[in-house]
Write an enzyme that holds these catalytic residues in place. Sequence first.
Site, PDB file in Angstrom:
ATOM      1  CB  THR A  65      -0.873  -0.023   1.270  1.00 49.16           C
ATOM      2  OG1 THR A  65      -1.821  -1.055   1.135  1.00 49.16           O
ATOM      3  CG2 THR A  65      -1.578   1.303   1.515  1.00 49.16           C
ATOM      4  NE  ARG A 123     -10.057  -5.770   3.653  1.00 50.94           N
ATOM      5  CZ  ARG A 123      -8.942  -5.059   3.727  1.00 50.94           C
ATOM      6  NH1 ARG A 123      -8.521  -4.409   2.669  1.00 50.94           N
ATOM      7  NH2 ARG A 123      -8.254  -5.002   4.826  1.00 50.94           N
ATOM      8  CB  ILE A 124     -14.299  -1.301   2.093  1.00 53.63           C
ATOM      9  CG1 ILE A 124     -15.007  -1.221   0.731  1.00 53.63           C
ATOM     10  CG2 ILE A 124     -13.748   0.070   2.513  1.00 53.63           C
ATOM     11  CD1 ILE A 124     -16.263  -0.389   0.715  1.00 53.63           C
ATOM     12  CB  THR A 167       0.539   0.998   5.415  1.00 48.88           C
ATOM     13  OG1 THR A 167       0.732  -0.304   4.844  1.00 48.88           O
ATOM     14  CG2 THR A 167       1.828   1.403   6.111  1.00 48.88           C
ATOM     15  CE  LYS A 220      -2.004  -9.324   9.399  1.00 49.99           C
ATOM     16  NZ  LYS A 220      -0.779  -9.448  10.181  1.00 49.99           N
ATOM     17  N   GLY A 221      -5.810  -3.759   7.628  1.00 49.62           N
ATOM     18  CA  GLY A 221      -6.888  -2.776   7.622  1.00 49.62           C
ATOM     19  C   GLY A 221      -7.899  -2.953   8.735  1.00 49.62           C
TER      20      GLY A 221
HETATM   21  N1  ASP Z   1      -4.134  -1.353   4.941  1.00 45.10           N
HETATM   22  C1  ASP Z   1      -4.332  -2.003   3.686  1.00 45.10           C
HETATM   23  C2  ASP Z   1      -5.639  -2.760   3.713  1.00 45.10           C
HETATM   24  O1  ASP Z   1      -5.948  -3.361   4.718  1.00 45.10           O
HETATM   25  C3  ASP Z   1      -3.224  -2.940   3.322  1.00 45.10           C
HETATM   26  C4  ASP Z   1      -1.839  -2.390   3.483  1.00 45.10           C
HETATM   27  O2  ASP Z   1      -1.620  -1.362   4.121  1.00 45.10           O
HETATM   28  O3  ASP Z   1      -0.920  -2.989   2.905  1.00 45.10           O
HETATM   29  O4  ASP Z   1      -6.303  -2.771   2.727  1.00 45.10           O
END
Ligand code: ASP
Length: 319
Positions: A187, A215-216, A237, A239-240
């Site tokens: 990301t 998924r969002i 950035t 785990k969302g």
């Molecule tokens: N935060 C992003 C998500 O969960 C993934 C990432 O940061 O790599 O979509």
Amino acid sequence: MGWAIALHGGAGDIPVTLPPERRVPREATLRRCLDIGVAALQSKHSPLDVVELVVRELENCPHFNAGRGSVLTSDGTVEMEACIMDGKTKKCGAVSGLTTVVNPISLSRLVMEKTPHIYLAFDGAEAFAKEQGVETLDRSHFITSENIERLKQAKEANRVQLDYTLPTPKEQAKETIVADGDSQIGTVGCVAVDSDGNLATATSTGGFVNKMVGRIGDTPIIGAGTYANSLCAVSATGKGEAIMRATVARDVAALMEYKGLSLKEATAYVIEECAPKGTAGLVAVSAKGEVTMQFNTTGMFRACATEDGYSEMGIWPSV
Ligand code: ASP
């Protein structure tokens, strides 16, 4: 007080053994994008323009999980999302579920500037993109062979995890491949402040490999992955789902606003105390021109620079 900029290319379980062919192009892109951002700030472009410009460059680089390099859903499709926010006005725009838009970050800015809304997703967002005449390409352009391979590996490993059975050594080996630092990182984001204290943030992603269709994540959610006000600008950035629960980006601003913490204190508190270990990283700047890049994952692709000559680039914790 002077300008400052920081950018990231994703936080996650990045092994120190990451092969050079995966590390070097990303480092080169981070360096190039940092130079682009610094030059734009020096020539007095607004922080909003700077973060959009830098994130567009990162989206165009297939080595990061955004735009062209977006990872694939469980159906083998791409669903990109992005968010942009201006600190002083708190104006913001977000998009999700994009399948053909070359630069999702620019579409999020158009949502901010040309609609009465903040967040457009899926068919409506695609229709808005066509109406605005932004560059689109066939869906196949975004599906890279590397990401087809990543999806295949993630699906194999997922079956192992979902079975709740102990993986055999062979299956464990497969999981190791998936956890090579490419399955959940990449990301991109950028925060910037100018010498007048104007702040902006931008984040863009393809989400997770093998994510459910629809998924969002945290990236387009104001206050979770992306937030700016008159005190700071944050791009997160990791785990969302964890970042959303911890409202990572907004908590940094709230700690500064309500508790009077400095940027470094606020970000350290959120990363160390609020987001579970191994889940989050962020880059942030303050109106005073401070910059910080923190993470509780193994690593985070990152780079920053300030007007007084400080500059840093790294992946793993600096010693
Ligand atoms: N935060 C992003 C998500 O969960 C993934 C990432 O940061 O790599 O979509």
